[in-house]
Motif scaffolding. Structure first.
Motif, PDB file in Angstrom:
ATOM      1  N   ASP A 103      46.899  37.683  35.548  1.00  0.00           N
ATOM      2  CA  ASP A 103      47.245  39.080  35.831  1.00  0.00           C
ATOM      3  C   ASP A 103      47.216  39.401  37.322  1.00  0.00           C
ATOM      4  O   ASP A 103      46.842  40.501  37.731  1.00  0.00           O
ATOM      5  CB  ASP A 103      46.307  40.036  35.071  1.00  0.00           C
ATOM      6  CG  ASP A 103      46.427  39.857  33.557  1.00  0.00           C
ATOM      7  OD1 ASP A 103      47.564  39.713  33.078  1.00  0.00           O
ATOM      8  OD2 ASP A 103      45.384  39.843  32.887  1.00  0.00           O
ATOM      9  N   VAL A 104      47.579  38.417  38.135  1.00  0.00           N
ATOM     10  CA  VAL A 104      47.751  38.626  39.577  1.00  0.00           C
ATOM     11  C   VAL A 104      49.152  38.158  39.930  1.00  0.00           C
ATOM     12  O   VAL A 104      49.556  37.058  39.546  1.00  0.00           O
ATOM     13  CB  VAL A 104      46.722  37.833  40.407  1.00  0.00           C
ATOM     14  CG1 VAL A 104      46.904  38.131  41.900  1.00  0.00           C
ATOM     15  CG2 VAL A 104      45.299  38.160  39.974  1.00  0.00           C
ATOM     16  N   GLY A 142      41.490  44.310  36.396  1.00  0.00           N
ATOM     17  CA  GLY A 142      42.327  44.017  35.250  1.00  0.00           C
ATOM     18  C   GLY A 142      43.711  43.529  35.613  1.00  0.00           C
ATOM     19  O   GLY A 142      44.300  42.717  34.905  1.00  0.00           O
ATOM     20  N   GLU A 143      44.257  44.042  36.717  1.00  0.00           N
ATOM     21  CA  GLU A 143      45.612  43.686  37.145  1.00  0.00           C
ATOM     22  C   GLU A 143      45.685  43.860  38.649  1.00  0.00           C
ATOM     23  O   GLU A 143      45.192  44.856  39.195  1.00  0.00           O
ATOM     24  CB  GLU A 143      46.628  44.589  36.453  1.00  0.00           C
ATOM     25  CG  GLU A 143      48.068  44.329  36.834  1.00  0.00           C
ATOM     26  CD  GLU A 143      49.025  45.279  36.125  1.00  0.00           C
ATOM     27  OE1 GLU A 143      50.191  45.346  36.552  1.00  0.00           O
ATOM     28  OE2 GLU A 143      48.587  45.968  35.178  1.00  0.00           O
ATOM     29  N   TYR A 179      30.835  52.136  43.233  1.00  0.00           N
ATOM     30  CA  TYR A 179      31.641  53.266  42.798  1.00  0.00           C
ATOM     31  C   TYR A 179      32.238  53.055  41.410  1.00  0.00           C
ATOM     32  O   TYR A 179      32.833  53.968  40.838  1.00  0.00           O
ATOM     33  CB  TYR A 179      32.815  53.497  43.770  1.00  0.00           C
ATOM     34  CG  TYR A 179      32.441  53.864  45.178  1.00  0.00           C
ATOM     35  CD1 TYR A 179      31.254  54.512  45.474  1.00  0.00           C
ATOM     36  CD2 TYR A 179      33.300  53.559  46.233  1.00  0.00           C
ATOM     37  CE1 TYR A 179      30.921  54.842  46.770  1.00  0.00           C
ATOM     38  CE2 TYR A 179      32.980  53.891  47.536  1.00  0.00           C
ATOM     39  CZ  TYR A 179      31.793  54.532  47.801  1.00  0.00           C
ATOM     40  OH  TYR A 179      31.470  54.857  49.090  1.00  0.00           O
ATOM     41  N   GLY A 180      32.150  51.845  40.872  1.00  0.00           N
ATOM     42  CA  GLY A 180      32.805  51.547  39.604  1.00  0.00           C
ATOM     43  C   GLY A 180      34.297  51.398  39.743  1.00  0.00           C
ATOM     44  O   GLY A 180      35.052  51.647  38.793  1.00  0.00           O
ATOM     45  N   ALA A 181      34.758  50.970  40.929  1.00  0.00           N
ATOM     46  CA  ALA A 181      36.184  50.977  41.236  1.00  0.00           C
ATOM     47  C   ALA A 181      36.876  49.635  41.052  1.00  0.00           C
ATOM     48  O   ALA A 181      38.059  49.521  41.362  1.00  0.00           O
ATOM     49  CB  ALA A 181      36.387  51.444  42.684  1.00  0.00           C
ATOM     50  N   VAL A 182      36.164  48.621  40.564  1.00  0.00           N
ATOM     51  CA  VAL A 182      36.758  47.281  40.504  1.00  0.00           C
ATOM     52  C   VAL A 182      36.930  46.774  39.079  1.00  0.00           C
ATOM     53  O   VAL A 182      38.024  46.331  38.699  1.00  0.00           O
ATOM     54  CB  VAL A 182      35.908  46.273  41.316  1.00  0.00           C
ATOM     55  CG1 VAL A 182      36.532  44.878  41.243  1.00  0.00           C
ATOM     56  CG2 VAL A 182      35.775  46.721  42.772  1.00  0.00           C
ATOM     57  N   ASP A 183      35.901  46.801  38.280  1.00  0.00           N
ATOM     58  CA  ASP A 183      35.943  46.196  36.946  1.00  0.00           C
ATOM     59  C   ASP A 183      37.027  46.835  36.090  1.00  0.00           C
ATOM     60  O   ASP A 183      37.016  48.041  35.837  1.00  0.00           O
ATOM     61  CB  ASP A 183      34.581  46.349  36.268  1.00  0.00           C
ATOM     62  CG  ASP A 183      34.503  45.558  34.966  1.00  0.00           C
ATOM     63  OD1 ASP A 183      35.104  44.473  34.896  1.00  0.00           O
ATOM     64  OD2 ASP A 183      33.845  46.034  34.027  1.00  0.00           O
ATOM     65  N   GLY A 184      37.983  46.019  35.653  1.00  0.00           N
ATOM     66  CA  GLY A 184      39.064  46.496  34.803  1.00  0.00           C
ATOM     67  C   GLY A 184      40.133  47.306  35.515  1.00  0.00           C
ATOM     68  O   GLY A 184      41.052  47.811  34.871  1.00  0.00           O
ATOM     69  N   ALA A 185      40.054  47.423  36.831  1.00  0.00           N
ATOM     70  CA  ALA A 185      40.953  48.302  37.580  1.00  0.00           C
ATOM     71  C   ALA A 185      42.337  47.701  37.771  1.00  0.00           C
ATOM     72  O   ALA A 185      42.505  46.482  37.824  1.00  0.00           O
ATOM     73  CB  ALA A 185      40.348  48.609  38.954  1.00  0.00           C
TER      74      ALA A 185
END
Length: 218
Positions: A93-94, A67-68, A39-45
């Motif tokens: 960033d976690v 991303g965060e 879905y493109g829902a992870v990279d940089g999200a």
């Protein structure tokens, strides 16, 4: 033993709280994140992991390029484990916060989230689930970015949740005793936030209309 499945720290072991949590299995995480990446829902999200337990879901997202990531759990022991896992994996960033999910969502959103992962205890009643879902689609200071994906993990014995106005279910997947629901902003009460049609019958699709899955992030 629980491990991160894939990504920058794929194969690394993570700790889990001694009691009171039910980590999502590696098999389920592998399938779930394969779908979310489609879905493109992870990279940089920007990712919010509610009822995080060990943080396995949010840490998996971070490993795969989110991303965060914010991990939220009400248990002091679980949050301590989350923070230990973050340090051990060296993921940037976690961060982990101690709070009840509904209470955390009652506060200000630091930024609209692209992916929200919710894995409450299986014995949480439907009113408790609704108390987590409803704040996600409030009209002011929204938690969900346009095209966001919400993932809810439940037992196969649990009924379909009562989706609040402004949040529409677009898919479900069963993995043994685990049932995963997918939802997105859309419909009445969405305050103009339009989600993409991720699956056949997604938001905005007439009944019976098959749509090809489309990424929810550009």
């Amino acid at each position: 033993m629980t491990r991160i499945v894939a990504g920058s720290v794929g194969g690394r072991r993570i700790e889990v709280p001694r009691c009171g949590t039910r980590p999502t299995s590696e098999r389920v995480r592998e399938s779930l994140f394969g779908r979310l990446e489609h879905y493109g829902a992870v990279d940089g999200a920007r990712v919010l992991d509610l009822c995080a337990g060990s943080g396995a879901l949010g840490l998996e997202a971070a490993s795969r390029g989110a991303g965060e990531v914010v991990l939220v759990d009400s248990s002091r022991a679980a949050v301590a484990v989350c923070r230990a896992n973050i340090r051990a994996l060296g993921l940037r960033d976690v961060r982990a916060r101690r709070a009840r999910a509904a209470d955390f969502l009652a506060g200000p959103a630091p930024a609209p989230m692209d992916l929200v992962l919710i894995d409450p205890p299986y014995d949480l009643d439907e009113a408790g689930v609704s108390a987590i879902l409803e704040p996600l689609v409030r009209r002011r200071d929204p938690w969900l970015a346009p095209g966001a994906v919400v993932v809810l993990e439940r037992s196969t014995r649990s009924p379909e949740p009562a989706w609040p106005a402004g949040l529409e279910r677009f898919g479900e997947r069963r993995y043994g005793e685990t049932l995963v629901w997918f939802a997105e902003p859309g419909g009445a009460g969405a305050a103009g936030v339009a989600g993409g049609a991720h699956e056949p019958g997604g938001a905005g699709a007439p009944p019976g209309t098959a749509r090809r899955p489309t990424p929810c992030r550009s």
